[in-house]
Design an enzyme around this catalytic site. Structure first.
Site, short mmCIF file in Angstrom:
data_model
loop_
_atom_site.label_atom_id
_atom_site.label_comp_id
_atom_site.label_asym_id
_atom_site.label_seq_id
_atom_site.Cartn_x
_atom_site.Cartn_y
_atom_site.Cartn_z
N ARG A 70 -1.55 -7.43 -7.75
CA ARG A 70 -1.26 -7.46 -6.66
C ARG A 70 -1.74 -8.63 -5.62
NH1 ARG A 70 -3.69 -4.59 -3.79
NH2 ARG A 70 -5.47 -3.68 -5.45
N TYR A 198 5.60 -6.74 -11.36
CA TYR A 198 3.71 -5.92 -11.42
C TYR A 198 3.84 -5.06 -10.65
CZ TYR A 198 -0.55 -4.92 -12.43
OH TYR A 198 -1.80 -4.76 -12.30
N LYS A 207 1.44 2.14 -4.15
CA LYS A 207 0.47 1.74 -3.01
C LYS A 207 2.23 1.38 -1.90
CE LYS A 207 -2.16 1.88 -5.72
NZ LYS A 207 -3.72 1.54 -5.86
N HIS A 227 -6.24 6.43 -0.88
CA HIS A 227 -6.27 5.71 -1.69
C HIS A 227 -7.85 6.99 -2.92
CE1 HIS A 227 -7.72 1.79 -4.42
NE2 HIS A 227 -6.64 2.91 -4.68
N SER A 249 -9.65 -0.88 -6.08
CA SER A 249 -8.96 -0.75 -7.36
C SER A 249 -9.99 -1.04 -8.70
CB SER A 249 -7.90 -1.82 -7.06
OG SER A 249 -6.71 -1.15 -5.98
N CYS A 251 -12.42 0.63 -9.98
CA CYS A 251 -13.96 0.79 -9.76
C CYS A 251 -14.00 1.81 -10.22
CB CYS A 251 -14.17 1.17 -8.49
SG CYS A 251 -14.59 -0.22 -7.82
N ASP A 276 -5.16 8.03 -7.95
CA ASP A 276 -5.01 7.51 -7.15
C ASP A 276 -4.99 6.81 -5.95
OD1 ASP A 276 -5.48 4.28 -7.90
OD2 ASP A 276 -3.31 3.47 -7.66
N ARG A 366 -3.05 -2.48 -18.05
CA ARG A 366 -2.09 -1.36 -17.43
C ARG A 366 -1.29 -0.92 -18.75
NH1 ARG A 366 -4.31 -0.13 -12.07
NH2 ARG A 366 -4.93 -2.42 -11.19
O1 SAT Z 1 -0.92 -2.60 -8.82
S1 SAT Z 1 -0.82 -1.10 -8.41
O2 SAT Z 1 -1.47 -1.80 -6.88
O3 SAT Z 1 -0.60 -0.24 -8.63
C1 SAT Z 1 -2.99 -1.05 -9.41
C2 SAT Z 1 -4.12 -1.25 -7.81
O4 SAT Z 1 -4.52 -2.20 -7.66
O5 SAT Z 1 -4.82 0.34 -7.75
MN MN Z 2 -5.79 2.29 -6.72
#
Ligand code: SAT
Ligand code: MN
Length: 589
Positions: A70, A198, A207, A227, A249, A251, A276, A366
């Protein structure tokens, strides 16, 4: 006419006039459609087939090397009034934002197919779910959206029934970071994203919709879009209680959501509802009920191994899309921490692997996989009512300061605890890794409006019910002087969750500390646990002087929100500040 929803039909036509695709495809979400997309991408190189014997229906996508996470500096909240976006967001006025991004969309789909992707966030028949439509020119995005959401005919039928939906327009554009923007127009329930293919930048249900637009919708409708993972913990008596936990993210939300109880805790079971995002609604019974708006996991591959997350590893040997992992000589997916018996041969960029040039898999590589493939998936994942939440847990990655666990005194104090979360940055976003930054409620990159108003919204729940979840803070990442993790983490985290749930049931002991009630070492179930009493003691102690310094840092951070800061949060801040001062003078007396 491809839909009876006039607003949707008109919007698709308007977008087609702007972007000028060769074809328009309305996605029905069928298996045949998915197969067709996969064939198309195998043909054009967007996907590489992995070993179909060991990994049936598994494919690898290599994103552009400058498009691997991101990009928060290119993400905007475009509200009429800048104050509504707040200091926590980048802001551009809506008119200017539309003009800027539409000029990039102009003609961008020439030679490409425009896919119309209707989707539902949440169980298809839940009143708590919300629908959206993503228009994209990326077959990779369509394939991922089919795994991550309830996508296709059923979602379109719901949109036609209900009328409303969130609009998301996406194009990979030329993938250049100079022409990449992720813009949100919460007042128009609209998202526009260009220049990235991405994850969170491109799978707009995640998100962009479920958190940024979702948090805005949640405030106006009286719920919370967070989140958070959602997990059910079943005790040996067969009772299941649900916990929602917010961590930044990368963690360990996915690992915690799929935790495997240690052999030394027989009779315990863990049920995965989500890894998530949680949408939380206050129901007539006074409790907060949560749904997972997603249908799949977009998890971090590196570090996913038999010891850290066996449930995840096992669900990844079929029907999975991998992004930016490495491959072995026989085309099996590979990443750091996966399996010592295998070696990577081709790195995430598609080049022969050379250890001198960095890791084989990208640190933010991922997997995309349906939640149904997880051995620990909760039978309640499709429950239209959601699950009742007993505890909310906040946490961050802190090498120092934060103890293993503490409890907030009450809901309002819990809002302060959440708003004070800080964490070391990870590879999930571009930028430096390992720097402590404030990440309130783990929502810093995702809150679609002014954080201070968001904390005010959280505080407002205190007066609405006396059956709200209890709030806790955990830190699995404390390190000793040699930089070693002090707590084993993973399955052993269940011991902490056990104490948390016992507190919720009024069963476990705690001592009061200036930052909130904390277990003594003997309150944590340490049967057969390989942690020395001194280490546990250190993990469960606080340094009042250092917390005072932390509080000053929090004060500076809150001060940026000026007039918007809710008074209730400052009151909680003062309460903690005074408690620390007292503890400090008792120490030095
Ligand atoms: O790329 S995403 O935002 O979907 C994954 C994340 O950072 O939690
Ligand atoms: Mn996340």
């Amino acid at each position: 006419m491809s839909t009876t929803n006039q607003a949707l039909q008109a919007w698709v036509e308007e977008v087609a006039r702007l972007t000028r695709p060769d074809r328009i495809h309305w996605c029905d979400g069928s298996e045949a459609e998915y197969r067709g997309l996969v064939e198309l991408m195998l043909g054009n190189g967007d996907l590489v087939a992995l070993n179909q014997e060991t990994h049936p229906n598994c494919y690898l996508h290599r994103s552009s090397p400058t498009d691997v996470a991101r990009t928060e500096h290119l993400t905007f909240i475009c509200t009429q009034d800048r104050e509504d976006a707040g200091p926590n967001n980048n802001w551009i006025a809506p008119d200017e934002a539309h003009a800027k991004i539409d000029s990039l969309f102009d003609g961008c789909m020439q030679g490409r197919t425009l896919y119309v992707v209707p989707y539902c966030m949440g169980p298809i028949d839940s009143p708590l779910s919300r629908c959206g439509v993503e228009i994209t020119d990326s077959p990779y995005v369509v394939a991922n959206m089919r795994i991550m959401t309830r996508m296709g005919a059923a979602a379109l039928a719901r949109i036609e029934r209900e009328g409303g939906f969130v609009k998301g327009l996406h194009s990979t554009g030329d993938l250049s970071p100079e022409r990449r923007f992720i813009m949100h127009f919460p007042e128009e329930l609209t998202i526009k994203s260009i220049g990235s293919g991405y994850g969170g930048n491109a799978l707009l249900g995640k998100k962009c919709h479920a958190l940024r637009i979702g948090s805005w919708q949640a405030r106006s409708e009286g719920w919370l879009a967070e989140h958070m993972l959602i997990v059910g913990i079943e005790n040996p008596q067969g009772e299941t209680h649900y916990v929602a936990a917010a961590f930044p993210s990368a963690c360990g939300k996915t690992n915690l959501a799929m935790l495997i109880p240690p052999a030394t805790m027989p009779g315990w079971k863990v049920w995965t509802v989500g890894d998530d995002i949680a949408w939380l609604h206050l129901r007539e019974d006074g409790r907060l009920w949560a749904i997972n708006p997603e249908a799949g996991f977009f998890g971090v591959a590196p570090g996913t191994g038999a010891k850290t997350n066996r449930n995840a590893l096992e669900m990844l040997d079929r029907d999975t899309i991998f992004t930016n992992v490495a491959v072995t000589a026989d085309q099996q997916p590979w990443w750091e921490g996966k399996n010592k018996d295998q070696t990577p041969v081709i790195d995430w960029k598609g080049n022969p692997f050379d250890a001198a040039k960095g890791p084989a898999a990208h640190p933010n590589s991922r997997f995309t996989v349906s939640a149904k493939q997880c051995a620990s998936v909760s039978p309640r994942i499709d429950d239209p009512a959601g699950v009742p939440i007993s505890a909310i847990v906040f946490g961050g990655r802190r090498a120092e300061l934060a103890p293993l666990v503490f409890q907030a005194r009450d809901w309002k104090h819990g809002v302060l605890v959440g708003a004070s979360v800080a964490s070391e940055t990870t590879a999930a976003a571009t930028g430096a890794v390992g720097v402590v930054r404030r990440d309130p409620m783990a929502m810093q990159p995702f809150c679609g409006y002014n954080f201070a108003d968001y904390w005010g919204h959280w505080l407002s729940f205190a007066d609405k019910s006396d059956k709200l979840p209890k709030i806790f803070h955990v830190n699995w990442f404390r390190q000793d002087a040699d930089g070693q993790f002090m707590w084993p983490g993973f399955g052993e985290n269940l011991r902490v969750l056990k104490w948390i749930l016992e507190r919720c049931a009024g069963q476990a002991e705690a001592v009061d500390t200036p930052i909130g009630p904390m277990p003594r070492a003997e309150d944590i179930d340490t049967a057969s646990l390989d942690v020395s009493p001194e280490t546990l003691e250190a993990l469960l102690s606080i340094d009042a002087g250092r917390w005072q310094a932390e509080l000053e840092d929090i004060r500076t951070y809150f001060a940026k929100y000026g007039e918007h800061m809710p008074r209730g949060l400052w009151e909680e801040f003062e309460r903690t500040r005074i408690a620390l001062e007292k503890a400090r003078s008792a120490e030095t007396a």
